[in-house]
Design a protein around this motif. Sequence first.
Motif, mmCIF file in Angstrom:
data_model
loop_
_atom_site.group_PDB
_atom_site.id
_atom_site.type_symbol
_atom_site.label_atom_id
_atom_site.label_comp_id
_atom_site.label_asym_id
_atom_site.label_seq_id
_atom_site.Cartn_x
_atom_site.Cartn_y
_atom_site.Cartn_z
ATOM 1 N N GLN A 1 44.834 68.961 -122.476
ATOM 2 C CA GLN A 1 45.337 69.645 -123.653
ATOM 3 C C GLN A 1 46.769 70.033 -123.352
ATOM 4 N N VAL A 2 47.685 69.420 -124.089
ATOM 5 C CA VAL A 2 49.081 69.713 -123.787
ATOM 6 C C VAL A 2 49.775 70.472 -124.907
ATOM 7 N N THR A 3 49.200 70.396 -126.117
ATOM 8 C CA THR A 3 49.868 70.988 -127.270
ATOM 9 C C THR A 3 49.543 72.463 -127.475
ATOM 10 N N ASP A 4 50.599 73.249 -127.755
ATOM 11 C CA ASP A 4 50.406 74.672 -128.059
ATOM 12 C C ASP A 4 50.438 74.919 -129.558
ATOM 13 N N ILE A 5 51.264 74.142 -130.253
ATOM 14 C CA ILE A 5 51.450 74.333 -131.692
ATOM 15 C C ILE A 5 51.509 72.962 -132.360
ATOM 16 N N ALA A 6 50.855 72.837 -133.522
ATOM 17 C CA ALA A 6 50.945 71.589 -134.289
ATOM 18 C C ALA A 6 51.826 71.837 -135.502
ATOM 19 N N VAL A 7 52.821 70.968 -135.695
ATOM 20 C CA VAL A 7 53.614 71.027 -136.917
ATOM 21 C C VAL A 7 53.054 69.945 -137.826
ATOM 22 N N LEU A 8 52.505 70.396 -138.963
ATOM 23 C CA LEU A 8 51.900 69.463 -139.899
ATOM 24 C C LEU A 8 52.900 69.131 -140.991
ATOM 25 N N VAL A 9 53.318 67.870 -141.024
ATOM 26 C CA VAL A 9 54.302 67.450 -142.025
ATOM 27 C C VAL A 9 53.570 66.990 -143.289
ATOM 28 N N VAL A 10 53.904 67.594 -144.421
ATOM 29 C CA VAL A 10 53.319 67.195 -145.698
ATOM 30 C C VAL A 10 54.460 66.919 -146.673
ATOM 31 N N ALA A 11 54.499 65.712 -147.206
ATOM 32 C CA ALA A 11 55.576 65.368 -148.142
ATOM 33 C C ALA A 11 55.335 66.077 -149.475
ATOM 34 N N ALA A 12 56.364 66.782 -149.928
ATOM 35 C CA ALA A 12 56.240 67.612 -151.137
ATOM 36 C C ALA A 12 56.036 66.782 -152.401
ATOM 37 N N ALA B 1 44.524 65.386 -139.416
ATOM 38 C CA ALA B 1 45.389 66.164 -138.524
ATOM 39 C C ALA B 1 44.967 67.630 -138.507
ATOM 40 N N ILE B 2 44.656 68.164 -139.679
ATOM 41 C CA ILE B 2 44.212 69.561 -139.764
ATOM 42 C C ILE B 2 42.951 69.742 -138.920
ATOM 43 N N ASN B 3 42.012 68.801 -139.090
ATOM 44 C CA ASN B 3 40.759 68.913 -138.343
ATOM 45 C C ASN B 3 40.960 68.830 -136.837
ATOM 46 N N HIS B 4 41.841 67.932 -136.402
ATOM 47 C CA HIS B 4 42.093 67.798 -134.965
ATOM 48 C C HIS B 4 42.736 69.049 -134.406
ATOM 49 N N ALA B 5 43.687 69.592 -135.133
ATOM 50 C CA ALA B 5 44.357 70.797 -134.653
ATOM 51 C C ALA B 5 43.364 71.944 -134.578
ATOM 52 N N LYS B 6 42.501 72.020 -135.585
ATOM 53 C CA LYS B 6 41.488 73.086 -135.584
ATOM 54 C C LYS B 6 40.529 72.922 -134.414
ATOM 55 N N ALA B 7 40.106 71.668 -134.187
ATOM 56 C CA ALA B 7 39.177 71.404 -133.085
ATOM 57 C C ALA B 7 39.795 71.794 -131.746
ATOM 58 N N ASN C 1 41.918 74.076 -131.432
ATOM 59 C CA ASN C 1 42.259 75.491 -131.492
ATOM 60 C C ASN C 1 43.760 75.741 -131.364
ATOM 61 N N VAL C 2 44.514 74.877 -132.011
ATOM 62 C CA VAL C 2 45.968 74.953 -131.936
ATOM 63 C C VAL C 2 46.494 75.459 -133.282
ATOM 64 N N PRO C 3 47.349 76.466 -133.294
ATOM 65 C CA PRO C 3 47.869 76.952 -134.573
ATOM 66 C C PRO C 3 48.705 75.895 -135.285
ATOM 67 N N ILE C 4 48.614 75.912 -136.617
ATOM 68 C CA ILE C 4 49.315 74.917 -137.428
ATOM 69 C C ILE C 4 50.469 75.578 -138.179
ATOM 70 N N ILE C 5 51.647 74.965 -138.097
ATOM 71 C CA ILE C 5 52.769 75.364 -138.934
ATOM 72 C C ILE C 5 53.004 74.197 -139.882
ATOM 73 N N VAL C 6 53.043 74.477 -141.179
ATOM 74 C CA VAL C 6 53.227 73.378 -142.122
ATOM 75 C C VAL C 6 54.710 73.210 -142.445
ATOM 76 N N ALA C 7 55.195 71.980 -142.278
ATOM 77 C CA ALA C 7 56.554 71.665 -142.711
ATOM 78 C C ALA C 7 56.408 70.897 -144.009
ATOM 79 N N ILE C 8 56.767 71.570 -145.135
ATOM 80 C CA ILE C 8 56.689 70.899 -146.434
ATOM 81 C C ILE C 8 57.981 70.109 -146.567
ATOM 82 N N ASN C 9 57.868 68.798 -146.367
ATOM 83 C CA ASN C 9 59.048 67.936 -146.256
ATOM 84 C C ASN C 9 59.417 67.260 -147.588
ATOM 85 N N LYS C 10 60.587 66.694 -147.585
ATOM 86 C CA LYS C 10 61.120 65.936 -148.736
ATOM 87 C C LYS C 10 61.351 66.829 -149.957
#
Length: 450
Positions: free
Chosen positions: A229-240, A251-257, A259-268
């Motif tokens: 496990q190397v990731t501390d934070i997941a940045v979830l990119v979602v195109a607006a 991606a949401i499910n993997h990050a949850k599994a 136990n990594v906090p998700i920050i959403v980057a609402i892109n475009k």
Amino acid sequence: MTKKRIYELAKELKITSKELMELMEEMGINVNSHMATIENEEAETIKELISGEIKDKGKKEKQSTNGTHKKKEEEKVIEVEDTIVVKDLADKIGITPAELITKLINLGIMANQNQSIDFDTASIIGEELGFKIIRSKSLEIKDEFNLDYEDDPEDLKPRPPVVTVMGHVDHGKTSLLDAIRETNVTEQEAGGITQHIGASVVNIKGKKIVFLDTPGHEAFTSMRARGAQVTDIAVLVVAADDGVMPQTVEAINHAKAANVPIIVAINKIDKPDASIDRIRQELVEYGLVPEEWGGDTVNVPVSALKKEGIDDLLEMILLVAEMQELKANPNRKAMGTVIEAQLDKGKGPVATVLVQKGTLKVGDVVVCGSTSGRIRAMFDDKGKNIKKAGPSIPVMILGLSEVPLSGDILYAVEDEKTARIYAERKKELEREEQLKITQKVSLDDLFEKI
Ligand code: GDP
Ligand code: MG
């Protein structure tokens, strides 16, 4: 040789190192590692004492199992790993191999007594005979390779967060990583050729953030599957302009599994049909309630193309990281995870390792999965030659004798001999594992043939 390692002695006694160490502890001899050495003479004494004990124990266990067989019906549980040799299963059930082979033939399975059958087949046979077959919990051999240890909380120092960018294809993961790197390139670096090592370090407000280049969740999960496990934070990119899509959900499910906090980057958000609110609405459906709406999911509108909102995103990452209180001990032998590796024609095997604990130095002897070596040179993400790297820092290393696999764990060890023992043992286990897979006579295969 006048000394013997615990693991060697255990092998001679045909028990696991863990069992040997427990038995030795009962005898009042404490050893903390299976790599510890003892005098040969001492080893002989222990061997004599312990082989006696094992025999006694074996006898007792046999008596008690025989007893249970006849008296207690409910305790008929057999532990099986992924596969079991026919002969061994027959033994455990208390029938002859021939009887078991007959049962197998009735199921349409041809196997001799030395072949392995899979867990499912074993369960079917077991159940028929009134046994409950359960999967054995731990593969003790794997523990042998855990050179990791807990640090004293007092030795822990803050370390930078390690971030993975995830999201649906074409939502802008690569563009976002590029934008982050570009807005962060200092002038003297800008002229140099940036060598891609699979991760990059970004400096913001005097703090570091480490980004893994492997976008998407595949790399993320394959590494997790290998126990890393190397990731501390997941940045979830979602195109607006597109919204939550299948890979976004994955991606949401993997990050949850993980136990990594998700920050959403609402892109475009530069796109005319972009709707930030619609995205927030959709995220709620997946349990990611935006802070703005009373939830705890940080979301940042960005445009990777126009390089807007990038600094906000980086600041939010630092904020979330701060709450996590990420720490590691920089003053110990290094431990890290391989994030990518390949064979370079000129340099030989090269691997990018994310240091997770301790400090990795040029000259260190390391074991890395089933390979080993001495670190000949190290480069940072900017291609700069460096001498050492602390926790959360990605480095490209030279000096391994073979190319490791991504997800392999690297440990700095005392000497080359130790490194080789570990690497060879690991290789041996991988071979055994492979053999088991090829020898496996699975129910599925046979049903296919019929
Ligand atoms: P990935 O598959 O998630 O890595 O997505 P890419 O980074 O390759 O981007 C896919 C496409 O979207 C490319 O054509 C990008 O130029 C475009 N793109 C990425 N970010 C933005 C953005 O902020 N605004 C606009 N208009 N296009 C973008
Ligand atoms: Mg991409």
